[in-house]
Design an enzyme around this catalytic site. Structure first.
Site, PDB file in Angstrom:
ATOM      1  N   SER A 120      56.010  30.001   9.110  1.00 41.59           N
ATOM      2  CA  SER A 120      57.162  30.320   8.364  1.00 41.59           C
ATOM      3  C   SER A 120      58.503  29.684   8.864  1.00 41.59           C
ATOM      4  O   SER A 120      58.741  29.588  10.031  1.00 41.59           O
ATOM      5  CB  SER A 120      57.470  31.843   8.179  1.00 41.59           C
ATOM      6  OG  SER A 120      58.674  32.277   7.632  1.00 41.59           O
ATOM      7  N   TYR A 143      57.873  39.936  12.486  1.00 40.50           N
ATOM      8  CA  TYR A 143      57.230  39.080  11.271  1.00 40.50           C
ATOM      9  C   TYR A 143      57.230  37.881  11.971  1.00 40.50           C
ATOM     10  O   TYR A 143      56.297  37.010  12.003  1.00 40.50           O
ATOM     11  CB  TYR A 143      57.916  39.177   9.924  1.00 40.50           C
ATOM     12  CG  TYR A 143      57.323  38.110   8.865  1.00 40.50           C
ATOM     13  CD1 TYR A 143      56.225  38.100   8.234  1.00 40.50           C
ATOM     14  CD2 TYR A 143      58.185  37.132   8.724  1.00 40.50           C
ATOM     15  CE1 TYR A 143      55.863  37.233   7.441  1.00 40.50           C
ATOM     16  CE2 TYR A 143      57.743  36.086   7.954  1.00 40.50           C
ATOM     17  CZ  TYR A 143      56.639  36.016   7.154  1.00 40.50           C
ATOM     18  OH  TYR A 143      56.125  35.105   6.601  1.00 40.50           O
ATOM     19  N   LYS A 182      54.877  41.604  -5.165  1.00 40.17           N
ATOM     20  CA  LYS A 182      55.378  41.814  -3.849  1.00 40.17           C
ATOM     21  C   LYS A 182      56.667  42.807  -3.773  1.00 40.17           C
ATOM     22  O   LYS A 182      56.890  43.151  -2.531  1.00 40.17           O
ATOM     23  CB  LYS A 182      56.130  40.374  -3.372  1.00 40.17           C
ATOM     24  CG  LYS A 182      54.801  39.296  -3.132  1.00 40.17           C
ATOM     25  CD  LYS A 182      55.538  37.948  -2.355  1.00 40.17           C
ATOM     26  CE  LYS A 182      55.933  38.193  -0.972  1.00 40.17           C
ATOM     27  NZ  LYS A 182      56.433  36.815  -0.650  1.00 40.17           N
TER      28      LYS A 182
HETATM   29  N1  LIG Z   1      56.885  33.634   0.104  1.00 37.77           N
HETATM   30  C1  LIG Z   1      57.557  32.873   0.909  1.00 37.77           C
HETATM   31  O1  LIG Z   1      58.550  32.798   0.533  1.00 37.77           O
HETATM   32  C2  LIG Z   1      57.005  32.535   2.447  1.00 37.77           C
HETATM   33  C3  LIG Z   1      57.944  31.881   3.333  1.00 37.77           C
HETATM   34  C4  LIG Z   1      57.146  31.743   4.549  1.00 37.77           C
HETATM   35  C5  LIG Z   1      56.011  31.931   4.713  1.00 37.77           C
HETATM   36  N2  LIG Z   1      54.997  32.397   3.771  1.00 37.77           N
HETATM   37  C6  LIG Z   1      53.731  32.936   4.391  1.00 37.77           C
HETATM   38  O2  LIG Z   1      53.019  32.340   3.233  1.00 37.77           O
HETATM   39  C7  LIG Z   1      51.868  33.279   3.049  1.00 37.77           C
HETATM   40  C8  LIG Z   1      51.569  33.864   1.658  1.00 37.77           C
HETATM   41  O3  LIG Z   1      52.593  34.621   1.550  1.00 37.77           O
HETATM   42  P1  LIG Z   1      52.957  35.079   0.187  1.00 37.77           P
HETATM   43  O4  LIG Z   1      54.436  35.070  -0.469  1.00 37.77           O
HETATM   44  O5  LIG Z   1      51.938  34.524  -0.904  1.00 37.77           O
HETATM   45  O6  LIG Z   1      52.874  36.826   0.079  1.00 37.77           O
HETATM   46  P2  LIG Z   1      51.569  37.666  -0.365  1.00 37.77           P
HETATM   47  O7  LIG Z   1      52.056  39.150   0.029  1.00 37.77           O
HETATM   48  O8  LIG Z   1      51.903  37.656  -1.680  1.00 37.77           O
HETATM   49  O9  LIG Z   1      50.507  37.195  -0.129  1.00 37.77           O
HETATM   50  C9  LIG Z   1      49.646  37.709   1.322  1.00 37.77           C
HETATM   51  C10 LIG Z   1      48.212  38.060   0.817  1.00 37.77           C
HETATM   52  O10 LIG Z   1      47.542  38.309   2.053  1.00 37.77           O
HETATM   53  C11 LIG Z   1      46.843  39.552   1.951  1.00 37.77           C
HETATM   54  N3  LIG Z   1      46.647  39.995   3.371  1.00 37.77           N
HETATM   55  C12 LIG Z   1      47.730  40.391   4.017  1.00 37.77           C
HETATM   56  N4  LIG Z   1      47.070  40.928   5.130  1.00 37.77           N
HETATM   57  C13 LIG Z   1      45.743  40.751   5.047  1.00 37.77           C
HETATM   58  C14 LIG Z   1      44.636  40.943   5.946  1.00 37.77           C
HETATM   59  N5  LIG Z   1      44.754  41.451   7.348  1.00 37.77           N
HETATM   60  N6  LIG Z   1      43.517  40.836   5.516  1.00 37.77           N
HETATM   61  C15 LIG Z   1      43.160  40.247   4.292  1.00 37.77           C
HETATM   62  N7  LIG Z   1      44.170  40.193   3.297  1.00 37.77           N
HETATM   63  C16 LIG Z   1      45.493  40.420   3.830  1.00 37.77           C
HETATM   64  C17 LIG Z   1      47.535  40.243   1.120  1.00 37.77           C
HETATM   65  O11 LIG Z   1      46.838  41.438   0.281  1.00 37.77           O
HETATM   66  C18 LIG Z   1      48.384  39.450  -0.057  1.00 37.77           C
HETATM   67  O12 LIG Z   1      47.399  39.068  -1.093  1.00 37.77           O
HETATM   68  C19 LIG Z   1      52.026  34.444   3.919  1.00 37.77           C
HETATM   69  O13 LIG Z   1      51.248  33.818   5.431  1.00 37.77           O
HETATM   70  C20 LIG Z   1      53.309  34.192   4.406  1.00 37.77           C
HETATM   71  O14 LIG Z   1      53.802  34.751   5.592  1.00 37.77           O
HETATM   72  C21 LIG Z   1      55.597  32.858   2.554  1.00 37.77           C
END
Ligand SMILES: NC(=O)c1ccc[n+]([C@@H]2O[C@H](COP(=O)([O-])OP(=O)(O)OC[C@H]3O[C@@H](n4cnc5c(N)ncnc54)[C@H](O)[C@@H]3O)[C@@H](O)[C@H]2O)c1
Length: 314
Positions: A120, A143, A182
């Site tokens: 991230s 985080y 979310k």
């Molecule tokens: N959306 C953004 O702007 C952004 C920015 C930087 C990094 N990220 C990273 O991208 C990835 C996806 O993020 P997103 O925005 O799609 O979020 P999201 O919350 O929609 O997706 C995360 C998914 O992981 C699942 N999850 C979480 N912990 C788990 C576990 N221990 N076991 C099984 N499943 C688990 C959740 O149920 C969810 O479906 C993440 O790693 C996040 O940190 C996102």
């Protein structure tokens, strides 16, 4: 990777994960897809039309060998994570995010299965210039700390096991279809659009000049797919390459939605807040040939057509 036929995606019921899974299904129709997700923030509705396997398990405690035996995957995309950056429970945030990754790496190591994982932009902490991957991590919340530790684990793993390719992608501020589940952690694009569609003035922190690298999820998916072809390990920024202010975002939303709302400025309650994010894309351009296709204007327009198909013109 032309020889890929079995791909596992963790966090596939989530925002970015589901966009990735459905694109993989479309582009690689013969690949066998498996999603792991425990639905802590994801939603099955994001996977409408998905034809693959789904394992509902918590990765922080999953015994991969028991679950999969000797089954081999050609690549693992790891997107599962606690994504609520305001969850300040240091143990849960670090334990679940880091131990999930450690278990996954331990499973992938014997076969040197390619791993592409989500890091991230949060790892950079406070910034006033475009962030470069060689900048040290300066996490401002737990985080971001958990993501910085994941980067450390990946760096150690590729040093220890020669020929193992692990690619970390530092996503910036992603917006697009499939993020509604979310809630509060969904993007500003989503929240401001919802407020404006409900006839309310969009609420942003005083005085709207904070700047973010807003990147459309379709670009993020393209960057992630390119990591399947990476010849070497690395950690790369994935953004739009531009920093745009909250005020500008409201202008873009007004012109896309055909509204004329003035921002409603509110006090920022957060002590540690990223007032500026911008990805330097030099590294990912060179290594993966990634070039974002969407500006804030075209990304928001594409997204609003999806979110409000009846009221936004094509
Ligand atoms: N959306 C953004 O702007 C952004 C920015 C930087 C990094 N990220 C990273 O991208 C990835 C996806 O993020 P997103 O925005 O799609 O979020 P999201 O919350 O929609 O997706 C995360 C998914 O992981 C699942 N999850 C979480 N912990 C788990 C576990 N221990 N076991 C099984 N499943 C688990 C959740 O149920 C969810 O479906 C993440 O790693 C996040 O940190 C996102």
């Amino acid at each position: 990777m032309s020889s890929v036929n079995s791909i596992l995606v963790t966090g596939g019921a989530g925002f970015i994960g589901s966009n990735l899974v459905l694109t993989l299904q479309e582009r690689m129709p013969n690949a066998r897809l498996t999603v792991i997700d425990d639905f802590r923030s994801g939603d099955f509705k994001n996977l409408a039309g998905y034809r693959g396997d789904f394992v509902a398990q918590n990765l922080a405690t999953l015994d991969w060998r028991k679950q999969f035996g000797d089954e081999k995957f050609d690549a693992i995309f790891h997107l599962a994570s606690i994504t609520d950056t305001t969850l300040h429970d240091q143990f849960i945030q670090t334990h679940d995010n880091v131990e999930s990754f450690r278990r996954l790496l331990n499973f992938a190591k014997p076969n040197k299965t390619r791993v592409v994982y989500a890091s991230s932009a949060a790892t950079y902490g406070a910034a006033s210039n475009p962030s470069v991957e060689t900048n040290g991590a300066a996490p401002a919340n737990v985080y971001a700390f958990s993501k910085a530790i994941m980067d450390n684990l990946a760096n150690h793993a590729v040093k220890d096991v020669s020929g193992w390719i692990i690619v970390g992608l530092r996503y910036f501020n992603v917006y697009g279809p499939h993020e509604a589940h979310k809630g509060v952690p969904a993007s500003m694009v989503y929240h401001l659009a919802r407020q404006m569609k409900a006839g309310q003035r969009p609420r942003i922190f005083e005085h709207g000049e904070q700047k973010r690298d807003f990147v459309y999820v379709k670009d993020v998916v393209e960057a992630s797919l390119r990591a399947l072809e990476a010849k070497v390990s690395g950690i790369y920024n994935v953004g739009s390459g531009s920093a745009r202010s909250f005020n500008e975002l409201i202008d873009v939303l007004n012109s896309t939605l055909g509204t004329d709302f003035k921002p409603d400025y509110i006090e920022n309650p957060h002590a540690h807040y990223q007032n500026f994010t911008q990805a330097d894309l030099t590294s990912i351009r060179g290594a993966l040939g990634y070039q974002p296709q969407f500006s804030l204007e075209t990304g928001v327009a594409d997204y609003m057509r999806w979110l409000y198909p009846k009221s936004v013109e094509s």
